[in-house]
Write a protein that holds these residues in place. Structure first.
Motif, mmCIF file in Angstrom:
data_model
loop_
_atom_site.group_PDB
_atom_site.id
_atom_site.type_symbol
_atom_site.label_atom_id
_atom_site.label_comp_id
_atom_site.label_asym_id
_atom_site.label_seq_id
_atom_site.Cartn_x
_atom_site.Cartn_y
_atom_site.Cartn_z
ATOM 1 N N GLU A 43 0.831 -1.206 0.000
ATOM 2 C CA GLU A 43 0.000 0.000 0.000
ATOM 3 C C GLU A 43 0.869 1.261 0.000
ATOM 4 O O GLU A 43 0.583 2.230 -0.699
ATOM 5 N N LEU A 46 2.490 1.524 -3.433
ATOM 6 C CA LEU A 46 1.497 1.969 -4.412
ATOM 7 C C LEU A 46 1.219 3.460 -4.268
ATOM 8 O O LEU A 46 1.054 4.170 -5.273
ATOM 9 N N LYS A 202 1.769 -4.695 -8.444
ATOM 10 C CA LYS A 202 1.663 -4.576 -6.991
ATOM 11 C C LYS A 202 0.211 -4.654 -6.532
ATOM 12 O O LYS A 202 -0.077 -5.180 -5.455
ATOM 13 N N GLN A 203 -0.705 -4.122 -7.326
ATOM 14 C CA GLN A 203 -2.123 -4.233 -6.978
ATOM 15 C C GLN A 203 -2.566 -5.694 -6.984
ATOM 16 O O GLN A 203 -3.335 -6.110 -6.111
ATOM 17 N N LYS A 204 -2.081 -6.445 -7.959
ATOM 18 C CA LYS A 204 -2.409 -7.874 -8.014
ATOM 19 C C LYS A 204 -1.812 -8.607 -6.811
ATOM 20 O O LYS A 204 -2.474 -9.432 -6.171
ATOM 21 N N LYS A 206 -1.053 -7.328 -3.946
ATOM 22 C CA LYS A 206 -1.796 -6.889 -2.765
ATOM 23 C C LYS A 206 -3.114 -7.651 -2.648
ATOM 24 O O LYS A 206 -3.500 -8.099 -1.554
#
Length: 288
Positions: A43, A46, A202-204, A206
Motif C-alpha cells: 500500500e 502503491l 503490486k495491486q495484483k 496486494k
C-alpha cells in the motif's frame, strides 16, 4: 488393563493432536501477520508510485505549456524579424533608387495591410531624406549627402545581418528546445509506462495477499475451534482416566487380594481344607 491401555492410547493421541493443532494455529498467526505486513508495504509502495506518476504528469504538463510558450515566442520573433528585414530592405531599395539606381529593384509598394508601418515606408533614417537631382547649373551633385546615405545603407545592411543572425540563433534554440522536449516526454512516457505496469503488478500482489490473509484467518478460526474441542475432550479424558492411572497398582493389588480371598472361600466351601472342618467336629464329640 484394557481400560488403562485405552486411557494411555487416548491421552497420547489427544496430546499429539493438541500439539499439532497448536503448531498450526501458531503458523497461521505468523502467516496472517506476514501477509498483513506485506499488504501494508505494498500500500505504501502503491501510494508512492501513484504520487510519482502524478508528479510526472504534472511536470510533463508544465514542460508542454512552457514549450508552447517558447514556440509562440519563437514564431513572434521570426515574424517580427522577417517584417523588420522586409522594411529595412524596402528602405534600402528606396535609398538605392536615388543614390544607386543600378541597385534599385522595382517592388510592389508596402501598405499597412502588409504589416509595414507608414513611417518606415516613407523612411527617414537619422534625418536623411532622398535629395533631388542637382539643378542644371550645378554639376557637383550632393556628394556629402550621398556619402552619408551610403553610410546609412551600410548600417541597414548590418541591421539586416544582425537580424539574420538572431533568426538563425532563434531557429537553433527552437530546434534544440524541441529536441530536449521530445526526449523529456519520451523518457517520461517510458517511466510512466513502467510505473503503471509496476502499479498493476503490486495491486495484483496486494489482492493476492489480502485473499490469502482472509483464507488464513478463516482457517485459523476453524483450527482454533477444533483445538478448543480437543482440549475439552482431553479434560474429560483426564477426569475419566487420571484416577484409574494413579490408583492402578493399588486397584490391581486389591483385585489380586480379592481374587485370592474368593479362591480360598471356594476351596473351603468345596472341602479342600479338612483341618478346618475336623477341629470343630472333635470338640463337639468331647462335649458329648
Amino acid at each position: 488393563d484394557a481400560k488403562k491401555e485405552y486411557c494411555e492410547l487416548q491421552i497420547d493421541s489427544t496430546e499429539d493432536k493438541i500439539k499439532n493443532l497448536s503448531k498450526k494455529v501458531e503458523d497461521l498467526e505468523i502467516a496472517i501477520e506476514e501477509k498483513a505486513e506485506a499488504t501494508k508495504t505494498l500500500e505504501e509502495e502503491l501510494a508512492e508510485l501513484a504520487k510519482g506518476v502524478a508528479a510526472l504528469d504534472k511536470n510533463v504538463a508544465e514542460e508542454t505549456e512552457m514549450r508552447k510558450e517558447e514556440h509562440t515566442e519563437f514564431n513572434t520573433v521570426m515574424q517580427d524579424n522577417s517584417a523588420a528585414k522586409e522594411l529595412l530592405s524596402f528602405a534600402k531599395n528606396r535609398l538605392n533608387k536615388f543614390y544607386n539606381p543600378k541597385l534599385y529593384q522595382e517592388a510592389p509598394a508596402l501598405n499597412e495591410q502588409d504589416g509595414a508601418a507608414p513611417a518606415l515606408v516613407q523612411i527617414r533614417l537619422h534625418g536623411f531624406e532622398p535629395q533631388p537631382a542637382a539643378p542644371g547649373t550645378w554639376e557637383g551633385g550632393y556628394e556629402k549627402k550621398g556619402q552619408e546615405t551610403t553610410g546609412v545603407i551600410n548600417m541597414i545592411d548590418r541591421l539586416i545581418k544582425d537580424l539574420d543572425k538572431e533568426m538563425i540563433e532563434a531557429e537553433t534554440e527552437e530546434k534544440n528546445s524541441q529536441k530536449a522536449y521530445e526526449e523529456l516526454t519520451a523518457d517520461a512516457a517510458a517511466k510512466r509506462a513502467a510505473d503503471v505496469k509496476s502499479i498493476a503488478a503490486k495491486q495484483k500482489a496486494k489482492a493476492d495477499f489480502e485473499e490469502g490473509k482472509v483464507a488464513d484467518e478463516t482457517e485459523h478460526q476453524v483450527t482454533g475451534k477444533e483445538l478448543q474441542a480437543v482440549h475439552m475432550y482431553s479434560m474429560d479424558l483426564h477426569q475419566e482416566c487420571d484416577w484409574l492411572q494413579q490408583n492402578f497398582d493399588l486397584r490391581k493389588q486389591a483385585r489380586a487380594d480379592e481374587m485370592d480371598s474368593l479362591n480360598q472361600a471356594k476351596a473351603i466351601l468345596s472341602g479342600a481344607d479338612f483341618s478346618l472342618l475336623q477341629a470343630p467336629a472333635a470338640k463337639r464329640l468331647r462335649g458329648a
